[in-house]
Design an enzyme around this catalytic site. Structure first.
Site, mmCIF file in Angstrom:
data_model
loop_
_atom_site.group_PDB
_atom_site.id
_atom_site.type_symbol
_atom_site.label_atom_id
_atom_site.label_comp_id
_atom_site.label_asym_id
_atom_site.label_seq_id
_atom_site.Cartn_x
_atom_site.Cartn_y
_atom_site.Cartn_z
ATOM 1 N N THR A 186 -13.949 48.685 56.634
ATOM 2 C CA THR A 186 -15.137 48.870 57.457
ATOM 3 C C THR A 186 -15.277 47.768 58.497
ATOM 4 O OG1 THR A 186 -16.269 49.837 55.584
ATOM 5 C CG2 THR A 186 -17.668 48.928 57.324
ATOM 6 N N ARG A 230 -20.621 61.606 49.332
ATOM 7 C CA ARG A 230 -20.649 60.163 49.066
ATOM 8 C C ARG A 230 -21.042 59.394 50.338
ATOM 9 N NH1 ARG A 230 -17.832 55.209 50.975
ATOM 10 N NH2 ARG A 230 -17.733 53.808 49.201
ATOM 11 N N VAL A 231 -22.030 58.547 50.173
ATOM 12 C CA VAL A 231 -22.390 57.609 51.229
ATOM 13 C C VAL A 231 -22.175 56.223 50.643
ATOM 14 C CG1 VAL A 231 -24.288 56.704 52.637
ATOM 15 C CG2 VAL A 231 -24.041 59.177 52.323
ATOM 16 N N GLY A 232 -21.497 55.372 51.369
ATOM 17 C CA GLY A 232 -21.189 54.027 50.867
ATOM 18 C C GLY A 232 -22.265 53.025 51.216
ATOM 19 N N ASP A 233 -21.868 51.766 51.198
ATOM 20 C CA ASP A 233 -22.816 50.689 51.491
ATOM 21 C C ASP A 233 -23.101 50.523 52.979
ATOM 22 O OD1 ASP A 233 -20.153 49.871 51.945
ATOM 23 O OD2 ASP A 233 -20.631 47.759 51.607
ATOM 24 N N THR A 284 -17.740 44.271 53.624
ATOM 25 C CA THR A 284 -16.658 45.254 53.651
ATOM 26 C C THR A 284 -16.010 45.244 52.275
ATOM 27 O OG1 THR A 284 -14.621 45.920 54.800
ATOM 28 C CG2 THR A 284 -14.992 43.561 54.567
ATOM 29 N N GLY A 285 -15.470 46.375 51.878
ATOM 30 C CA GLY A 285 -14.864 46.440 50.553
ATOM 31 C C GLY A 285 -15.334 47.671 49.810
ATOM 32 N N GLY A 302 -17.724 49.633 48.666
ATOM 33 C CA GLY A 302 -19.155 49.791 48.888
ATOM 34 C C GLY A 302 -19.905 50.310 47.688
#
Ligand SMILES: *[C@@H]1O[C@H](CO)[C@@H](O)[C@H](O)[C@H]1NC(C)=O
Ligand SMILES: *[C@@H]1O[C@H](CO)[C@@H](O)[C@H](O)[C@H]1NC(C)=O
Length: 342
Positions: free
Chosen positions: A204, A232-235, A255-256, A258
């Site tokens: 990201t 799916r929604v990440g961080d 980043t990573g 999430g």
């Protein structure tokens, strides 16, 4: 006193004080995204705000498809579709806008800014976010490319490995879905670390910018995890998780993985550490340490900048990541910097 020998020393001291006091403006991005940080800098130089710089910098990465993990044509979900997550935050007003699982629109960061500027909401998701974007004048385009098509085809050929299911039947480690919940006791195994072999899967862009007046902004943009479960929604679009900005303290971006990182609101946490006067690098480290208590080998990194232009980064040491590269642009340098993971 008056000895000529002291003059160079005094000059050197005042020069370094001058440099230390003029660390603004500042732009920092996760990963070695040179063109993004350059674009952010150019935006500031041509009179743009910190917010403009974040928008333009992240936008650059969306167009360039940075490492295939930002913008269209990368990381298809289980259905083979690329969807985007992005957010932007104004540290002067504490306004934020985000989009999650945005479909068929390429400019996720610009749509995030439109959410902030043209609605009273902070986050729009899925098909409705795309509808909003179209109403705001963004073109609807296919985000699929030959690359994303072939990634999806390969994944199907590998019996849908890796995937993000657990405690289901049939066994997700050996079979494709559709899956149903497994009966009986749930396994304690956190599959996510085993599922992530590929570092280029989740890079990201997170960006932090402080303009010369001290206005702080932050933002993110990503196409998320490859083969994510649709929906799916990440961080990245979550305020305080993917990024956070507060002009009275500083900003951070993550980043990573999430899915794990968002549970700790790491960007918010790091900004709060900096508000307490902790130096940026240390604030990033302390935040990573908190996550590591529960997830010691988590893949993740954080960039931090305080309101006076001090900056730093930290990453969690994992099989996929031992050093983290990030970009810094300020009046005294433009550089790709590296930190050893902890
Ligand atoms: C994608 O693949 C198709 C069929 O193999 C080919 O005709 C087309 O030129 C490719 N597109 C790009 C952008 O490479
Ligand atoms: C910001 O960080 C720099 C570098 O670590 C430090 O020298 C400075 O005092 C910090 N500023 C504030 C307001 O904490």
């Amino acid at each position: 006193m008056g000895s000529p020998g002291y003059v160079p020393l005094i000059l050197a001291l005042s020069a370094s004080c001058f440099l230390a006091a003029s660390q603004l403006p500042l732009a920092v991005t996760t990963w070695p995204y040179h063109s993004a940080v350059q674009t952010a800098w150019n935006t500031l130089q041509s009179g743009g705000s910190a917010l403009d710089a974040v928008e333009e910098g992240c936008s650059r990465c969306e167009i360039d498809q940075c490492r295939g993990t930002v913008g269209y044509g990368g990381n298809p979900d289980e259905h083979g579709e690329t969807t985007l997550d992005a957010m932007i935050m104004n540290g002067d007003t504490m306004e934020a806008g985000g989009v999650g699982q945005l479909r068929r629109i390429k400019s996720a960061i610009r749509v995030a800014r439109a959410v902030m500027e043209h609605t009273s909401h902070s986050l729009l998701v899925g098909e409705s976010a795309s509808e909003f974007a179209q109403n705001m004048g963004f073109p609807s385009e296919d985000l699929t490319t030959n690359k994303s098509l072939s990634m999806h085809a390969d994944w199907l050929n590998q019996r849908c490995q890796p995937n993000f299911w657990k405690n289901v039947v049939p066994n997700a480690e050996t079979s494709c879905g559709p899956y149903k919940p497994m009966k009986g006791p749930l396994s304690k195994q956190n599959r996510i670390s085993a599922q992530l072999g590929n570092i280029h899967n989740h890079d990201t862009i997170g960006m932090v910018v402080i303009d010369k007046t001290g206005s702080v902004a932050a933002g993110t943009s990503t196409n998320g995890l490859s083969h994510k479960i649709p929906g799916r929604v990440g961080d990245s679009p979550i305020v305080g998780a993917g990024a956070y900005a507060d002009s009275t303290a500083g900003a951070a971006a993550a980043t990573g993985i999430g899915d794990i990182m968002m549970r700790f609101l790491p960007s918010y946490q790091a900004v709060e550490y900096m508000r307490m006067g902790i130096e940026p690098a240390r604030a990033c480290q302390k935040t990573i340490n908190r996550i590591q208590k529960y997830y010691p080998q988590m893949f993740g990194a954080l960039i931090c900048a305080n309101r006076t232009g001090g900056y730093g980064a930290a990453c969690s040491k994992s099989p996929e990541l031992v050093q983290f590269h990030f970009m810094v642009y300020n009046p005294s340098k433009v550089s790709e910097e590296i930190v050893d993971c902890i």
